[in-house]
Design a protein around this motif. Sequence first.
Motif, short mmCIF file in Angstrom:
data_model
loop_
_atom_site.label_atom_id
_atom_site.label_comp_id
_atom_site.label_asym_id
_atom_site.label_seq_id
_atom_site.Cartn_x
_atom_site.Cartn_y
_atom_site.Cartn_z
N LEU A 22 -8.00 0.61 -4.49
CA LEU A 22 -8.38 1.91 -3.85
C LEU A 22 -7.46 3.15 -3.85
O LEU A 22 -8.10 4.44 -4.12
CB LEU A 22 -9.21 1.56 -2.44
N PRO B 92 -7.26 -5.20 -2.94
CA PRO B 92 -8.22 -4.06 -2.62
C PRO B 92 -7.79 -2.65 -2.27
O PRO B 92 -8.29 -1.65 -2.93
CB PRO B 92 -9.35 -4.58 -1.36
N GLY B 93 -6.98 -2.63 -1.16
CA GLY B 93 -6.36 -1.77 -0.84
C GLY B 93 -5.60 -0.92 -2.01
O GLY B 93 -5.47 0.47 -2.19
N TRP C 80 -17.72 11.32 -6.91
CA TRP C 80 -18.40 10.04 -7.12
C TRP C 80 -19.29 9.93 -8.15
O TRP C 80 -20.46 10.46 -8.07
CB TRP C 80 -18.83 9.42 -5.87
N ILE D 200 -12.68 1.17 -10.25
CA ILE D 200 -12.39 0.50 -9.11
C ILE D 200 -12.23 -0.99 -9.55
O ILE D 200 -11.21 -1.72 -9.31
CB ILE D 200 -13.31 0.75 -8.08
N ASP E 159 -16.77 5.43 -11.63
CA ASP E 159 -16.11 5.18 -10.52
C ASP E 159 -16.12 3.59 -10.30
O ASP E 159 -14.98 2.93 -9.92
CB ASP E 159 -16.19 5.92 -9.19
N TRP F 246 -7.37 4.29 -7.45
CA TRP F 246 -8.64 5.05 -7.84
C TRP F 246 -8.46 6.42 -7.09
O TRP F 246 -8.92 7.23 -7.69
CB TRP F 246 -9.67 4.34 -7.53
N GLY F 247 -8.13 6.61 -5.95
CA GLY F 247 -8.12 7.91 -5.27
C GLY F 247 -7.43 8.88 -5.93
O GLY F 247 -7.48 9.81 -6.30
N TRP G 221 0.93 -1.24 0.10
CA TRP G 221 -0.04 -0.06 0.11
C TRP G 221 0.81 1.11 0.05
O TRP G 221 0.52 2.34 -0.47
CB TRP G 221 -1.00 -0.10 1.10
#
Length: 143
Positions: free
Chosen positions: A80, A76-77, A99, A108, A104, A83-84, A29
């Motif tokens: 995300l 998943p992290g 959003w 994701i 989105d 994506w952020g 991450w």
Amino acid sequence: MGRYDVVEWRYVSHGARAVPEPWAAPLIWTAAYAGSFALVHVLDLLGVLDSSGLALAALSLFAALLGVRGSFVAAPGTALLCWGFLNFFGAYPTGRLSWAVDRDVQWIACLLGAALVGTATARVLQARAAYRRITPYTPEPYV
């Protein structure tokens, strides 16, 4: 005493290497945070950040590369975080998280799929290589 009463100890690890352990999720991450930040800014400097499809493809490739060293738990992290940065810097309005449900969710899903494909591919290739390194045991004949 029969011929099977003798115990011969052999090292199992003789010539075999273990399958490498994936990196810890917090390390993946951290790499996802720093790498996606750098990648988005490089794309912005090149002037191609306006094309969100190209930015999504670049971040998906980056997520897949992180998935090669990561575990399934980290995927998943990773998705995300990528994506952020894509949402914050690469989509209108720039500088704010927004959003848009259809867009989105697809972004994701694409990033998560890339991270999972990278992780699954690495696990299969590493397991296959470890299997090929193992040689079958052939006992020596008793004289």
